[in-house]
Design an enzyme around this catalytic site. Structure first.
Site, PDB file in Angstrom:
ATOM      1  N   GLU A  76      16.239  82.136  52.179  1.00  0.00           N
ATOM      2  CA  GLU A  76      16.737  81.206  51.160  1.00  0.00           C
ATOM      3  C   GLU A  76      16.675  81.819  49.758  1.00  0.00           C
ATOM      4  OE1 GLU A  76      15.253  77.347  48.715  1.00  0.00           O
ATOM      5  OE2 GLU A  76      14.382  77.624  50.705  1.00  0.00           O
ATOM      6  N   ARG A 101      14.087  86.702  43.843  1.00  0.00           N
ATOM      7  CA  ARG A 101      14.606  86.904  45.193  1.00  0.00           C
ATOM      8  C   ARG A 101      15.930  87.681  45.151  1.00  0.00           C
ATOM      9  NH1 ARG A 101      13.036  81.881  49.216  1.00  0.00           N
ATOM     10  NH2 ARG A 101      10.840  81.788  48.625  1.00  0.00           N
ATOM     11  N   ARG A 114       7.696  84.887  47.435  1.00  0.00           N
ATOM     12  CA  ARG A 114       7.017  83.609  47.177  1.00  0.00           C
ATOM     13  C   ARG A 114       5.903  83.841  46.172  1.00  0.00           C
ATOM     14  NH1 ARG A 114       7.455  79.158  50.459  1.00  0.00           N
ATOM     15  NH2 ARG A 114       8.231  80.468  52.146  1.00  0.00           N
ATOM     16  N   SER A 161      18.864  76.357  46.838  1.00  0.00           N
ATOM     17  CA  SER A 161      19.066  75.054  47.478  1.00  0.00           C
ATOM     18  C   SER A 161      19.915  74.216  46.544  1.00  0.00           C
ATOM     19  CB  SER A 161      17.730  74.344  47.730  1.00  0.00           C
ATOM     20  OG  SER A 161      17.097  74.836  48.876  1.00  0.00           O
ATOM     21  N   ARG A 209       4.616  77.303  40.483  1.00  0.00           N
ATOM     22  CA  ARG A 209       4.306  76.502  41.664  1.00  0.00           C
ATOM     23  C   ARG A 209       3.019  77.007  42.312  1.00  0.00           C
ATOM     24  NH1 ARG A 209      10.338  75.920  44.480  1.00  0.00           N
ATOM     25  NH2 ARG A 209      11.397  75.247  42.559  1.00  0.00           N
TER      26      ARG A 209
END
Length: 426
Positions: free
Chosen positions: A349, A390, A277, A352, A262
């Site tokens: 987070e 993460r 990130r 999701s 990403r």
């Protein structure tokens, strides 16, 4: 993609539901109605002209058999043919505009999703585990990783730039152990493991909703017109593109490990340090293809499967339901699972879990034949099970010791053949 019939029959209702989202999509609905109206007018005129052409062609044959002059009738047929060609070109253009506009319209929020303007109004659903009380100031995961010699941000930047990391020794082993543990767990819960390409065609990203709206967030290989996947959801869900499944084959549960890529175009200045990130990161993904009447229930199960990974790892977390203003483009309803980070004293987070209803299925044309023989669109769901980097960061922080070592969660010890990572690399 939304149902054009629903937009056509209940435009005000569609607009009201879309107004719940953060962005304003009402103008797009009006454009869709305009293009759809033009399309239907052209189709009506084409039908009339084709009927007249066919009638006149028969008439020409009859006149010729009677030895009569057909020049004026033939001239009219040529005129009609030319007009049909022009209208067919117009129809193609209008249909292209209609489809392109439809692709920018998001899914409708589920009726159970709370209204809210942004992430500050997400609703906490539950918590699990009690954050650990430290008798020393807990370090951030990137400090622990550098102390242990397992996270190398400088070499990652030298190789590829910012937001890339090299993992050494026990860091690389822990990443691999987490991937294997997650895959083993999810396959034991009925998910079928799949190995998929990491490069896909544009229409595949369009099918799950990343294109055309979020093109700036994905990496493109220009020469080949292929894109690096931002998540395994993309190839997994598209495995059933342009297919009609049998009802007995539902539900379908899939899991896959892939690197994800990403550009993080909108994340400037966020999470600069560490591996929260990254432009490249590992993830174990969960995807479900289900009967429309079962998708609400399946979302709860999928979320529970992702939660169970954190429970087995002994990592405190909470589940929040995203409000309408924070809902993803393709999602009708989403639960975020957030894991505890001691150094930040907050939940972040890590997964999701979303029910996309028939939104992706319409874009991919994925249907099933129900018991009455009718073809219907499936519902698709997806969720991280989990984001591996993460999870690794959360383990470093939650299991850190005063001397700089990190205890390995019990469920990972057979994978790593170790129970502690020490600063000296022992």
């Amino acid at each position: 993609m939304l149902d054009i019939e629903a937009i056509r029959k209940q435009p005000d209702l569609i607009k009201d539901r879309l107004r719940l989202r953060k962005e304003d999509y009402v103008e797009l609905v009006d454009k869709i109605l305009e293009f759809d109206g033009k399309r239907r007018d052209i189709l009506k005129e084409l039908e009339s002209l084709r009927a007249e052409r066919n009638r006149l062609s028969k008439e020409i044959g009859k006149l010729r058999s009677q030895g009569q002059n057909t020049e004026s009738t033939e001239a009219r047929v040529r005129e009609i043919r030319e007009k049909i060609e022009r209208l067919e070109d117009e129809l193609s253009e209008v249909e292209g505009k209609l489809r392109d506009t439809m692709l920018f319209l998001p899914n409708l929020p589920h009726k159970s999703v709370p209204f809210g303007k942004d992430e500050s109004e997400n609703v906490e659903v539950r918590r699990w585990g009690t954050p650990r009380e430290f008798d020393f100031e807990p370090r951030a995961h990137y400090e622990i990783g550098e102390l242990l010699g397992i996270l190398d941000f400088e070499r990652g930047a030298n190789l590829a730039g910012s937001r890339f990391t090299v993992m050494w020794g026990w860091g690389a082993k822990l990443e691999r152990a987490l991937i294997n543990f997650m895959l083993d767990f999810h396959t034991s819960r009925g998910y079928k493991e799949v190995w998929v390409p990491h490069l896909v065609k544009p229409e595949i990203l369009q099918g799950t909703g990343q294109l055309p709206k979020f093109e700036e967030d994905v990496y493109k290989c220009e020469w080949d017109n292929l894109y690096l996947i931002p998540t395994a959801e993309v190839p997994l869900t598209n495995l059933f593109r342009d297919q009609i499944l049998e009802e007995k084959d539902l539900p379908i549960y899939l899991t896959a490990y892939t690197p994800c890529y990403r550009r993080e175009a909108g994340a400037y200045g966020k999470d600069i340090r560490g591996i929260i990130r990254q432009h490249q990161f590992d993830k174990v993904e969960l995807v479900k293809i289900v009967h429309p009447e079962k998708s609400d229930e399946e979302l709860e199960k999928l979320t529970a499967d992702a939660e169970e990974v954190l429970k087995l790892l002994g990592l405190p977390y909470r589940v929040v339901m995203l409000c309408t203003g924070d809902l993803g483009f393709a999602s009708a309803k989403t639960y975020d699972i957030e894991v505890w980070f001691p150094s930040q004293k907050k939940y972040r987070e890590i997964s999701s879990c979303s029910n996309c209803t028939d939104f992706q299925a319409r874009r991919m044309n994925t249907r099933f034949k129900d018991s009455s023989g009718r073809n219907r669109f499936v519902h698709t769901l997806n969720g991280s099970g989990l984001a591996v980097g993460r999870t690794l960061a959360a383990i470093l922080e939650n299991y850190q010791q005063k001397d700089g070592s990190v205890i390995i969660p019990e469920v990972l010890r057979d994978y790593l053949k170790a129970d502690v990572i020490k600063p000296d690399g022992a």
